[in-house]
Design an enzyme around this catalytic site. Structure first.
Site, PDB file in Angstrom:
ATOM      1  N   LEU A 291      72.403 -22.102 -34.776  1.00  0.00           N
ATOM      2  CA  LEU A 291      71.341 -22.777 -35.534  1.00  0.00           C
ATOM      3  C   LEU A 291      71.077 -21.979 -36.811  1.00  0.00           C
ATOM      4  O   LEU A 291      71.035 -20.751 -36.782  1.00  0.00           O
ATOM      5  CB  LEU A 291      70.071 -22.860 -34.687  1.00  0.00           C
ATOM      6  CG  LEU A 291      70.197 -23.679 -33.399  1.00  0.00           C
ATOM      7  CD1 LEU A 291      68.961 -23.505 -32.532  1.00  0.00           C
ATOM      8  CD2 LEU A 291      70.425 -25.155 -33.712  1.00  0.00           C
TER       9      LEU A 291
ATOM     10  N   ASN B  61      67.761 -18.776 -25.619  1.00  0.00           N
ATOM     11  CA  ASN B  61      69.157 -19.019 -25.250  1.00  0.00           C
ATOM     12  C   ASN B  61      69.498 -18.215 -23.999  1.00  0.00           C
ATOM     13  O   ASN B  61      68.946 -17.136 -23.782  1.00  0.00           O
ATOM     14  CB  ASN B  61      70.069 -18.565 -26.404  1.00  0.00           C
ATOM     15  CG  ASN B  61      71.539 -18.734 -26.091  1.00  0.00           C
ATOM     16  OD1 ASN B  61      71.984 -19.785 -25.594  1.00  0.00           O
ATOM     17  ND2 ASN B  61      72.334 -17.709 -26.352  1.00  0.00           N
TER      18      ASN B  61
ATOM     19  N   GLU C 143      68.787 -16.016 -36.387  1.00  0.00           N
ATOM     20  CA  GLU C 143      70.000 -16.513 -37.074  1.00  0.00           C
ATOM     21  C   GLU C 143      71.225 -15.640 -36.745  1.00  0.00           C
ATOM     22  O   GLU C 143      72.348 -16.025 -37.021  1.00  0.00           O
ATOM     23  CB  GLU C 143      69.785 -16.636 -38.584  1.00  0.00           C
ATOM     24  CG  GLU C 143      69.689 -15.330 -39.333  1.00  0.00           C
ATOM     25  CD  GLU C 143      68.254 -14.836 -39.470  1.00  0.00           C
ATOM     26  OE1 GLU C 143      67.405 -15.212 -38.636  1.00  0.00           O
ATOM     27  OE2 GLU C 143      67.996 -14.076 -40.413  1.00  0.00           O
TER      28      GLU C 143
ATOM     29  N   HIS D 159      72.649 -16.288 -22.151  1.00  0.00           N
ATOM     30  CA  HIS D 159      73.981 -15.762 -22.460  1.00  0.00           C
ATOM     31  C   HIS D 159      74.559 -15.073 -21.213  1.00  0.00           C
ATOM     32  O   HIS D 159      73.859 -14.317 -20.543  1.00  0.00           O
ATOM     33  CB  HIS D 159      73.890 -14.764 -23.628  1.00  0.00           C
ATOM     34  CG  HIS D 159      75.229 -14.268 -24.053  1.00  0.00           C
ATOM     35  ND1 HIS D 159      76.098 -15.040 -24.791  1.00  0.00           N
ATOM     36  CD2 HIS D 159      75.874 -13.101 -23.810  1.00  0.00           C
ATOM     37  CE1 HIS D 159      77.216 -14.356 -24.990  1.00  0.00           C
ATOM     38  NE2 HIS D 159      77.105 -13.186 -24.406  1.00  0.00           N
TER      39      HIS D 159
ATOM     40  N   GLU E 295      72.050 -17.186 -13.489  1.00  0.00           N
ATOM     41  CA  GLU E 295      71.395 -17.891 -14.598  1.00  0.00           C
ATOM     42  C   GLU E 295      70.355 -18.893 -14.089  1.00  0.00           C
ATOM     43  O   GLU E 295      69.309 -19.076 -14.713  1.00  0.00           O
ATOM     44  CB  GLU E 295      72.440 -18.636 -15.439  1.00  0.00           C
ATOM     45  CG  GLU E 295      73.315 -17.727 -16.269  1.00  0.00           C
ATOM     46  CD  GLU E 295      74.330 -18.474 -17.127  1.00  0.00           C
ATOM     47  OE1 GLU E 295      75.017 -17.821 -17.902  1.00  0.00           O
ATOM     48  OE2 GLU E 295      74.439 -19.713 -17.012  1.00  0.00           O
TER      49      GLU E 295
ATOM     50  N   ASP F 282      73.333 -14.157 -30.604  1.00  0.00           N
ATOM     51  CA  ASP F 282      72.973 -13.447 -29.358  1.00  0.00           C
ATOM     52  C   ASP F 282      72.211 -12.140 -29.598  1.00  0.00           C
ATOM     53  O   ASP F 282      72.435 -11.136 -28.901  1.00  0.00           O
ATOM     54  CB  ASP F 282      74.248 -13.159 -28.533  1.00  0.00           C
ATOM     55  CG  ASP F 282      75.005 -14.431 -28.172  1.00  0.00           C
ATOM     56  OD1 ASP F 282      74.340 -15.470 -28.008  1.00  0.00           O
ATOM     57  OD2 ASP F 282      76.234 -14.393 -28.075  1.00  0.00           O
TER      58      ASP F 282
END
Ligand code: GRF
Length: 187
Positions: free
Chosen positions: A91, A105, A140, A107, A172, A143
């Site tokens: 993004l 997010n 930006e 990962h 997760e 990760d």
């Protein structure tokens, strides 16, 4: 409890989406999944969204202004948090700034180790003793945002990419919901 409206971004299988939808059925879970954004018309996760009657929006990331279109849909749906669950597109800084709300997010590694793709292959090649998964705030930079939740397990000598992926994903399904609960407990 008043739940916050969430949007889950996917590109693939959608097993985390499925798990979050299951968790969100609980009245005490802080979010309601109102919208799914997907940038892959062949993603298996689309079926999960349809089966659960979740509003779905397919985006073409090659089209101009696709992020503007996403922002408009997010606003129309009063979205407070974006959960990236296997969304294979970075993004932009301006998107994050304009959205101005939480973006997280998941990962499949113990960040800051093994950012980026081909994680399991690199973890094995590096002969790591432990691995796991991390939920982090999205910036930006790939990760790299603040870590919200992280869980680990020991790698066994007989583990391979397939078994590591299975074990990591099972973790997760615990860590992603846990991170969401943590976020709303802290505000
Ligand atoms: C997950 O393993 C996540 O860590 C990574 O992409 C994968 C998505 O899997 N970012 P799924 O689509 O939720 O099954």
């Amino acid at each position: 409890m008043v739940k916050k409206n969430a949007c889950v971004f996917i590109s693939g299988t959608g097993s985390n989406l499925k798990n979050l939808l299951k968790r969100a059925r609980d009245y005490s879970f802080p979010i309601k999944i109102k919208l799914v954004i997907c940038n892959n018309k062949k993603a298996l996760g689309l079926k999960i969204a349809k089966k659960n009657s979740i509003r779905l929006h397919l985006v073409d990331t090659k089209s101009r202004n696709f992020e503007k279109k996403i922002l408009k849909i997010l606003r129309e749906n009063n979205i407070s948090i974006i959960c990236l669950a296997g969304y294979m597109k970075i993004l932009s800084k301006s998107f994050l700034k304009e959205f101005g709300k939480k973006v997280i997010n998941i990962h499949p590694s113990l960040l800051p180790k093994f950012k980026g793709l081909n994680t399991f292959q690199r973890i094995l090649k590096n002969r790591e003793v432990m691995t796991g998964c991390t939920v982090h705030a999205v910036t930006e930079n790939l990760d790299a945002g603040k870590i919200i939740s992280k869980k680990s397990f020991y790698i066994k000598p007989k583990d391979n990419e397939i078994s590591l992926k299975r074990k990591t994903q099972n973790l997760e399904y615990k860590v992603f919901p846990e991170a969401i609960i943590k976020i709303y407990r802290n505000i």
